[in-house]
Design a protein around this motif. Structure first.
Motif, PDB file in Angstrom:
ATOM      1  N   ARG A 173       0.832  -1.215   0.000  1.00 52.37           N
ATOM      2  CA  ARG A 173       0.000   0.000   0.000  1.00 52.37           C
ATOM      3  C   ARG A 173       0.861   1.257   0.000  1.00 52.37           C
ATOM      4  O   ARG A 173       0.540   2.249  -0.661  1.00 52.37           O
ATOM      5  N   GLU A 212       0.788   4.135  -2.788  1.00 52.81           N
ATOM      6  CA  GLU A 212       0.467   5.478  -2.292  1.00 52.81           C
ATOM      7  C   GLU A 212       1.525   6.494  -2.703  1.00 52.81           C
ATOM      8  O   GLU A 212       1.208   7.596  -3.165  1.00 52.81           O
ATOM      9  N   ALA A 236       1.314   7.121  -6.495  1.00 51.18           N
ATOM     10  CA  ALA A 236       0.112   7.899  -6.809  1.00 51.18           C
ATOM     11  C   ALA A 236       0.289   9.364  -6.425  1.00 51.18           C
ATOM     12  O   ALA A 236      -0.323  10.258  -7.026  1.00 51.18           O
ATOM     13  N   ASN A 237       1.149   9.611  -5.424  1.00 52.37           N
ATOM     14  CA  ASN A 237       1.424  10.981  -4.956  1.00 52.37           C
ATOM     15  C   ASN A 237       2.671  11.574  -5.605  1.00 52.37           C
ATOM     16  O   ASN A 237       3.353  12.428  -5.015  1.00 52.37           O
ATOM     17  N   ILE A 276      -5.142  -3.073  -2.853  1.00 56.26           N
ATOM     18  CA  ILE A 276      -5.241  -1.677  -3.293  1.00 56.26           C
ATOM     19  C   ILE A 276      -6.664  -1.390  -3.795  1.00 56.26           C
ATOM     20  O   ILE A 276      -7.221  -2.177  -4.568  1.00 56.26           O
ATOM     21  N   GLU A 336      -9.690   2.966  -7.024  1.00 56.28           N
ATOM     22  CA  GLU A 336      -9.381   4.359  -7.350  1.00 56.28           C
ATOM     23  C   GLU A 336      -7.871   4.599  -7.369  1.00 56.28           C
ATOM     24  O   GLU A 336      -7.342   5.212  -8.294  1.00 56.28           O
ATOM     25  N   THR A 337      -7.186   4.104  -6.347  1.00 50.32           N
ATOM     26  CA  THR A 337      -5.725   4.266  -6.280  1.00 50.32           C
ATOM     27  C   THR A 337      -5.051   3.507  -7.413  1.00 50.32           C
ATOM     28  O   THR A 337      -4.122   4.011  -8.042  1.00 50.32           O
ATOM     29  N   LYS A 397      -5.432   5.375 -10.643  1.00 49.57           N
ATOM     30  CA  LYS A 397      -4.581   6.565 -10.617  1.00 49.57           C
ATOM     31  C   LYS A 397      -3.138   6.200 -10.950  1.00 49.57           C
ATOM     32  O   LYS A 397      -2.457   6.910 -11.709  1.00 49.57           O
ATOM     33  N   VAL A 398      -2.696   5.086 -10.389  1.00 51.73           N
ATOM     34  CA  VAL A 398      -1.331   4.609 -10.637  1.00 51.73           C
ATOM     35  C   VAL A 398      -1.158   4.210 -12.104  1.00 51.73           C
ATOM     36  O   VAL A 398      -0.158   4.548 -12.741  1.00 51.73           O
TER      37      VAL A 398
END
Length: 307
Positions: A187, A191, A194-195, A265, A268-269, A272-273
């Motif tokens: 995760r 994360e 994605a950021n 996961i 949505e994440t 996005k990735v």
């Protein structure tokens, strides 16, 4: 006395096959009873990796075509013949040199026309058996995969296996279960990417915090990329994803079923990735094309100056 080479072959992933030692025992008994002298022995073991090379077979074949043997003794014809057309061609080449392939278990005299006909029929039956077996295995693995069962290979990082009863098949099978010790690391990787963190920044973070892979090694950029692209982390069970040469090849027979395994996961994440990976790949392609264009223009300008 006739001179012969003895040849044996097994596949390491087929436990039911007659062993090399047993094959040679049968060949030696046949040779002794028939007044044949074995001058050399050759053996090949086809590994589970799928390699189809037969180095000892190639050496033996070369020797035979040079006239070093009068015959090649095998336990059964399927030890010599694998591909019907290719190996039949080899047999014809050998027979043109008066070298005959003899099956000790099937006891067919291939020095006669009727014997060669029998061998051809056996070859056809063997080919039918193998093709039918492959078809049956393919159908069975498809049905098993469609239920989300584990079908071998390395267990994906972030998951473990749980054994359950398959009532339909009356046997136990394994399914994926989240590994609660590894899932937080998975995760964190998703994360961070994605950021807007780079692959190298993620690797640096993991190794700095001494977060090792399952084998105790440090993380690498390629391992991070592979993880971020894997649909299983979003709960999408996949099978026949890619080929041995390319894990990302798009196969027509691949299986891809959402919500068939526990997701680490959220969708949505994961989306996005994937969007960011796609944009990075497109940017990389444009940069390469631009660099190539600039290089080509540079070469053209140099040639013009020379003129």
């Amino acid at each position: 006395m006739k001179r012969a080479a003895a040849y044996a072959r097994v596949s390491s992933n087929k436990q039911s096959e007659t062993s090399i030692e047993t094959q040679f025992d049968e060949i030696e008994n046949f040779a002794e009873q028939s007044g044949i002298r074995i001058v050399e022995k050759f053996q090949d073991k086809i590994t589970a990796s799928g390699s189809k090379t037969r180095p000892e077979f190639e050496i033996m074949l070369s020797n035979a075509l040079q006239g070093k043997y009068d015959m090649i003794l095998v336990y059964k014809y399927d030890r010599f013949i694998r591909d019907d057309l290719e190996d039949q061609k080899l047999i014809r080449e050998l027979e043109q040199k008066n070298v005959y392939v003899i099956s000790c278990a099937e006891r067919i005299d291939t020095t006669t026309p009727s014997g060669r006909l029998q061998r051809w029929l056996i070859s056809g039956l063997n080919k039918f058996y193998l093709e039918n077996l492959r078809d049956e295995i393919y159908t069975k693995t498809t049905k098993v995969a469609e239920k989300g069962y584990y079908l071998g290979g390395n267990v994906l990082y972030g998951y473990t296996l749980k054994e359950i009863k398959d009532k339909e098949a009356a046997r136990n099978r394994k399914i994926y279960e989240i590994n609660e010790n590894e899932a937080p690391i998975v995760r964190k990787i998703f994360e961070m990417f994605a950021n807007q963190h780079s692959y190298n920044e993620i690797v640096e973070y993991l190794n700095l915090h001494n977060l090792k892979t399952r084998t105790g090694k440090s993380w690498t950029k390629s391992s991070i990329i592979s993880m971020l692209r894997n649909k299983k982390y979003a709960g999408i069970y996949t099978y026949r994803e890619g080929t041995k040469k390319s894990s990302h090849s798009n196969r027509k027979d691949k299986i891809e079923i959402p919500n068939l395994m526990p997701a680490i996961i959220d969708s949505e994440t994961f989306s996005k990735v994937q969007d960011r990976i796609k944009k990075k790949n497109e940017l990389h392609v444009r940069d390469r094309e631009s660099a190539l264009c600039n290089f080509t223009s540079h070469i053209v300008n140099i040639k013009r100056k020379d003129l």
